[in-house]
Design a protein around this motif. Structure first.
Motif, PDB file in Angstrom:
ATOM      1  N   ASP A 182       0.877  -1.151   0.035  1.00 43.50           N
ATOM      2  CA  ASP A 182      -0.152   0.115   0.089  1.00 43.50           C
ATOM      3  C   ASP A 182       0.865   1.235  -0.061  1.00 43.50           C
ATOM      4  O   ASP A 182       1.879   1.321   0.649  1.00 43.50           O
ATOM      5  CB  ASP A 182      -0.826   0.000   1.198  1.00 43.50           C
ATOM      6  CG  ASP A 182      -1.858   1.089   1.166  1.00 43.50           C
ATOM      7  OD1 ASP A 182      -1.524   2.171   1.551  1.00 43.50           O
ATOM      8  OD2 ASP A 182      -3.107   0.893   0.738  1.00 43.50           O
ATOM      9  N   ARG A 183       0.491   2.271  -0.934  1.00 47.12           N
ATOM     10  CA  ARG A 183       1.310   3.400  -0.836  1.00 47.12           C
ATOM     11  C   ARG A 183       1.409   4.163   0.352  1.00 47.12           C
ATOM     12  O   ARG A 183       2.338   5.080   0.414  1.00 47.12           O
ATOM     13  CB  ARG A 183       0.830   4.308  -1.955  1.00 47.12           C
ATOM     14  CG  ARG A 183       1.112   3.676  -3.746  1.00 47.12           C
ATOM     15  CD  ARG A 183       1.012   4.580  -4.603  1.00 47.12           C
ATOM     16  NE  ARG A 183       1.052   4.189  -5.758  1.00 47.12           N
ATOM     17  CZ  ARG A 183       1.343   4.644  -7.116  1.00 47.12           C
ATOM     18  NH1 ARG A 183       1.959   6.211  -6.750  1.00 47.12           N
ATOM     19  NH2 ARG A 183       1.551   4.202  -8.023  1.00 47.12           N
ATOM     20  N   ALA A 184       0.555   4.118   1.366  1.00 47.21           N
ATOM     21  CA  ALA A 184       0.534   4.830   2.493  1.00 47.21           C
ATOM     22  C   ALA A 184       1.685   4.332   3.595  1.00 47.21           C
ATOM     23  O   ALA A 184       2.052   4.825   4.201  1.00 47.21           O
ATOM     24  CB  ALA A 184      -0.607   4.475   3.405  1.00 47.21           C
ATOM     25  N   HIS A 185       2.335   3.214   2.844  1.00 52.87           N
ATOM     26  CA  HIS A 185       3.618   2.492   3.719  1.00 52.87           C
ATOM     27  C   HIS A 185       4.666   2.297   2.840  1.00 52.87           C
ATOM     28  O   HIS A 185       5.032   1.160   2.298  1.00 52.87           O
ATOM     29  CB  HIS A 185       3.045   1.320   4.242  1.00 52.87           C
ATOM     30  CG  HIS A 185       1.807   1.298   5.171  1.00 52.87           C
ATOM     31  ND1 HIS A 185       1.932   1.903   6.612  1.00 52.87           N
ATOM     32  CD2 HIS A 185       0.590   0.957   5.162  1.00 52.87           C
ATOM     33  CE1 HIS A 185       0.823   1.903   6.995  1.00 52.87           C
ATOM     34  NE2 HIS A 185       0.145   1.203   6.329  1.00 52.87           N
ATOM     35  N   ALA A 186       5.310   3.488   2.164  1.00 53.15           N
ATOM     36  CA  ALA A 186       6.126   3.605   1.262  1.00 53.15           C
ATOM     37  C   ALA A 186       7.512   2.601   1.622  1.00 53.15           C
ATOM     38  O   ALA A 186       8.252   2.221   0.776  1.00 53.15           O
ATOM     39  CB  ALA A 186       6.563   4.826   0.992  1.00 53.15           C
ATOM     40  N   GLY A 187       7.443   2.593   2.964  1.00 54.05           N
ATOM     41  CA  GLY A 187       8.853   1.765   3.220  1.00 54.05           C
ATOM     42  C   GLY A 187       8.883   0.508   3.149  1.00 54.05           C
ATOM     43  O   GLY A 187      10.138  -0.300   2.923  1.00 54.05           O
ATOM     44  N   LEU A 188       7.764  -0.223   2.749  1.00 52.77           N
ATOM     45  CA  LEU A 188       7.673  -1.443   2.395  1.00 52.77           C
ATOM     46  C   LEU A 188       8.233  -1.949   1.117  1.00 52.77           C
ATOM     47  O   LEU A 188       8.706  -3.067   0.664  1.00 52.77           O
ATOM     48  CB  LEU A 188       6.182  -2.154   2.468  1.00 52.77           C
ATOM     49  CG  LEU A 188       5.367  -2.237   4.025  1.00 52.77           C
ATOM     50  CD1 LEU A 188       3.997  -2.552   3.590  1.00 52.77           C
ATOM     51  CD2 LEU A 188       6.114  -3.229   4.826  1.00 52.77           C
ATOM     52  N   ALA A 189       8.453  -0.770   0.368  1.00 54.02           N
ATOM     53  CA  ALA A 189       9.235  -1.071  -1.036  1.00 54.02           C
ATOM     54  C   ALA A 189      10.495  -1.479  -0.866  1.00 54.02           C
ATOM     55  O   ALA A 189      11.063  -1.964  -1.740  1.00 54.02           O
ATOM     56  CB  ALA A 189       9.017   0.259  -1.852  1.00 54.02           C
ATOM     57  N   GLY A 190      11.112  -1.280   0.404  1.00 56.42           N
ATOM     58  CA  GLY A 190      12.421  -1.634   0.672  1.00 56.42           C
ATOM     59  C   GLY A 190      12.666  -3.215   0.924  1.00 56.42           C
ATOM     60  O   GLY A 190      13.564  -3.700   1.111  1.00 56.42           O
ATOM     61  N   LEU A 191      11.355  -4.049   1.361  1.00 51.41           N
ATOM     62  CA  LEU A 191      11.518  -5.301   1.511  1.00 51.41           C
ATOM     63  C   LEU A 191      12.402  -6.064   0.571  1.00 51.41           C
ATOM     64  O   LEU A 191      13.043  -7.112   1.091  1.00 51.41           O
ATOM     65  CB  LEU A 191      10.169  -5.743   1.745  1.00 51.41           C
ATOM     66  CG  LEU A 191       9.458  -5.485   3.216  1.00 51.41           C
ATOM     67  CD1 LEU A 191       7.860  -5.941   3.018  1.00 51.41           C
ATOM     68  CD2 LEU A 191      10.073  -6.308   4.284  1.00 51.41           C
ATOM     69  N   PRO A 192      12.388  -6.020  -0.596  1.00 52.32           N
ATOM     70  CA  PRO A 192      12.917  -6.897  -1.472  1.00 52.32           C
ATOM     71  C   PRO A 192      14.605  -6.840  -1.437  1.00 52.32           C
ATOM     72  O   PRO A 192      15.238  -7.750  -1.259  1.00 52.32           O
ATOM     73  CB  PRO A 192      12.495  -6.591  -2.848  1.00 52.32           C
ATOM     74  CG  PRO A 192      11.014  -6.048  -2.713  1.00 52.32           C
ATOM     75  CD  PRO A 192      11.155  -5.228  -1.505  1.00 52.32           C
ATOM     76  N   GLY A 193      14.863  -5.418  -1.140  1.00 50.30           N
ATOM     77  CA  GLY A 193      16.275  -5.515  -0.893  1.00 50.30           C
ATOM     78  C   GLY A 193      16.832  -5.789   0.364  1.00 50.30           C
ATOM     79  O   GLY A 193      17.819  -6.399   0.555  1.00 50.30           O
ATOM     80  N   LEU A 194      15.845  -5.725   1.316  1.00 43.83           N
ATOM     81  CA  LEU A 194      16.232  -6.372   2.753  1.00 43.83           C
ATOM     82  C   LEU A 194      16.328  -7.875   2.524  1.00 43.83           C
ATOM     83  O   LEU A 194      17.235  -8.520   3.237  1.00 43.83           O
ATOM     84  CB  LEU A 194      15.226  -5.933   3.643  1.00 43.83           C
ATOM     85  CG  LEU A 194      15.082  -4.431   4.325  1.00 43.83           C
ATOM     86  CD1 LEU A 194      13.954  -4.330   5.105  1.00 43.83           C
ATOM     87  CD2 LEU A 194      16.560  -4.035   4.838  1.00 43.83           C
ATOM     88  N   TRP A 195      15.316  -8.495   1.744  1.00 44.90           N
ATOM     89  CA  TRP A 195      15.642  -9.946   1.577  1.00 44.90           C
ATOM     90  C   TRP A 195      16.692 -10.226   1.030  1.00 44.90           C
ATOM     91  O   TRP A 195      17.456 -11.218   1.045  1.00 44.90           O
ATOM     92  CB  TRP A 195      14.279 -10.282   0.508  1.00 44.90           C
ATOM     93  CG  TRP A 195      14.026 -11.527   0.418  1.00 44.90           C
ATOM     94  CD1 TRP A 195      13.363 -12.631   0.879  1.00 44.90           C
ATOM     95  CD2 TRP A 195      14.813 -12.544  -0.781  1.00 44.90           C
ATOM     96  NE1 TRP A 195      13.441 -14.025   0.565  1.00 44.90           N
ATOM     97  CE2 TRP A 195      14.327 -13.649  -0.493  1.00 44.90           C
ATOM     98  CE3 TRP A 195      15.458 -12.085  -1.799  1.00 44.90           C
ATOM     99  CZ2 TRP A 195      14.643 -14.744  -1.351  1.00 44.90           C
ATOM    100  CZ3 TRP A 195      16.002 -13.023  -2.543  1.00 44.90           C
ATOM    101  CH2 TRP A 195      15.639 -14.357  -2.407  1.00 44.90           C
TER     102      TRP A 195
END
Length: 431
Positions: free
Chosen positions: A404-417
């Motif tokens: 969800d765009r309200a939680h832009a930080g989640l876009a970093g999950l693949p990099g953290l993976w």
């Protein structure tokens, strides 16, 4: 979409396709998904993305292939009508309306992402063709500056699940037969439903187990995607050195990624529960319409001390799923639920996270072009904060998050993976 790169044929060409036979009856899960848009919500969708080198084919060439193949695929010629117990034949396919294309133009751009990223996310918000037209579409995004030609396929989740969509797209587009995701093989002996009912996703979990620390803000309802690509050979090598399957390795890295995310964005770390679809699609039903995936629950051991402890906790759960008969008994139990009860469970939005894994096995060519990478994932699940998917092709493994765009930080999950995979790689064979 944000991205950072880390190093059966159906009527073959020129033969035409045999018209598909009547598709038969829907199951309880199909009917539940069909009821969601009847209450004013956007329909839940399944998306399948294939990336090719830019200029691999023209839109007219792709339309010609779809026109040739689609009539022979029953799932692409039916719609799910709320309340109906059988599939309803759709109107004749309008290839020009269902298969569209776009190249850079109009100046659409957002900070931190190129044209392809913005155009891809715009696809997810487009309306599907409305009944009586078939409930699917295919959009080709060609970005020569980024070197990618992206095929985005979407279909109503009431008509098919993720594994089914992967089989359908291969049958629709691939030059030669593709093995696709491995089929489910039912056990010889019957299994009970107790294991699935004990961990049923129909129950209400505490919010702290489903909402990552740092994601307390209200969702916007607008989806965005981000991904990372790694060589599939590397994934298989790290798993082999740990002595586990790729799925256990993937989920272990997901746990570590959520731990790092919570630490960065929420200042604390909690274990989390995710919905994990488990396919029950047999070889005989690989192209059939309908859902054949059981929602199961998995606890992500985010608070574990290190990679080895996380892997041990994940592997114990997946093994328990296998030996308990959860998949077999749970599916039989799920089909006995009334569709309206299942619909209410879907709309409750108690589960905010999902993780899936699909392996598109075998060589894959579309009009002579080899895919660079692929993704299969769900869209428009009520309340979903993050859907993580691992989609593997012959050469590339893509970890993608729909957030969800309200939680832009989640876009970093693949990099953290990817960082978690690197740690597992370094420690493999030391324990």
């Amino acid at each position: 979409m944000q991205v950072r790169m880390v190093t059966e044929r159906r009527g073959g060409s020129g033969t035409g396709a045999t018209p598909a036979r009547a598709a038969g009856r829907t199951n309880a899960l199909d009917r539940a998904f069909a009821l969601v848009p009847a209450r004013g919500r956007a329909p839940m969708l399944v998306a399948h993305v294939l990336d090719f080198p830019a200029g691999s084919f023209t839109l007219d060439e792709l339309r010609a292939r779809v026109a040739e193949r689609a009539p022979g695929l029953a799932a692409l010629g039916v719609v799910a009508v709320p309340g109906a117990r059988s599939w309803t034949p759709a109107a004749p396919l309008d290839v020009a309306a269902h298969v569209t294309g776009e190249e850079p133009g109009g100046g659409r751009q957002r900070p931190g992402g190129g044209w392809l990223a913005e155009a891809t996310d715009a696809v997810w918000g487009r309306a599907l063709p409305a009944r009586p037209a078939p409930g699917w579409d295919l959009r080709v995004l060609t970005c020569r500056s980024e070197g990618v030609q992206r095929v985005c396929f979407r279909i109503d989740h009431a008509v098919v699940d993720g594994v089914g969509a992967a089989h359908l797209v291969a049958a629709l587009l691939a030059d030669e037969p593709v093995v696709g995701p491995y089929p489910y093989r039912p056990p010889l002996a019957g299994r009970g439903s107790a294991a699935w009912l004990r961990a049923s996703p129909l129950r209400r979990p505490p919010a702290r187990e489903t909402v990552p620390a740092g994601c307390e803000a209200a969702p916007s309802g607008r989806a965005a995607t981000a991904y990372e690509d790694v060589p599939d050979e590397r994934l298989r090598d790290v798993a082999a050195r740990w002595g586990v399957g790729v799925n256990d390795l993937y989920l272990t890295a997901v746990s570590a990624a959520f731990a790092a995310f919570q630490r960065r964005w929420g200042g604390r770390v909690e274990d989390l529960r995710v919905v994990m679809p488990m396919s029950v699609r047999t070889r005989e039903a690989r192209l059939a319409p309908g859902n054949a995936a059981l929602p199961a629950m998995l606890r992500l051991p985010c608070t574990a001390a290190g990679p080895g402890e996380r892997l041990e906790a994940v592997a114990a759960q997946t093994l328990a799923h296998k030996v308990s008969g959860l998949r077999e008994g749970g599916w039989a139990s799920l089909l006995r639920f009334p569709p309206r009860l299942l619909r209410r469970a879907v709309e409750r939005a108690d589960y905010r996270l999902a993780a899936s894994h699909i392996h598109v096995n075998g060589a894959y060519r579309v009009l002579g072009a080899v895919p660079l990478a692929a993704g299969v994932f769900g869209l428009n699940s009520p309340g979903m904060l993050g859907y993580l998917s691992l989609t593997r092709t012959e050469s590339t493994a893509r970890v993608l998050v729909v957030h969800d765009r309200a939680h832009a930080g989640l876009a970093g999950l693949p990099g953290l993976w990817v960082e978690a995979l690197g740690e597992l790689d370094e420690l493999a064979g030391q324990g």
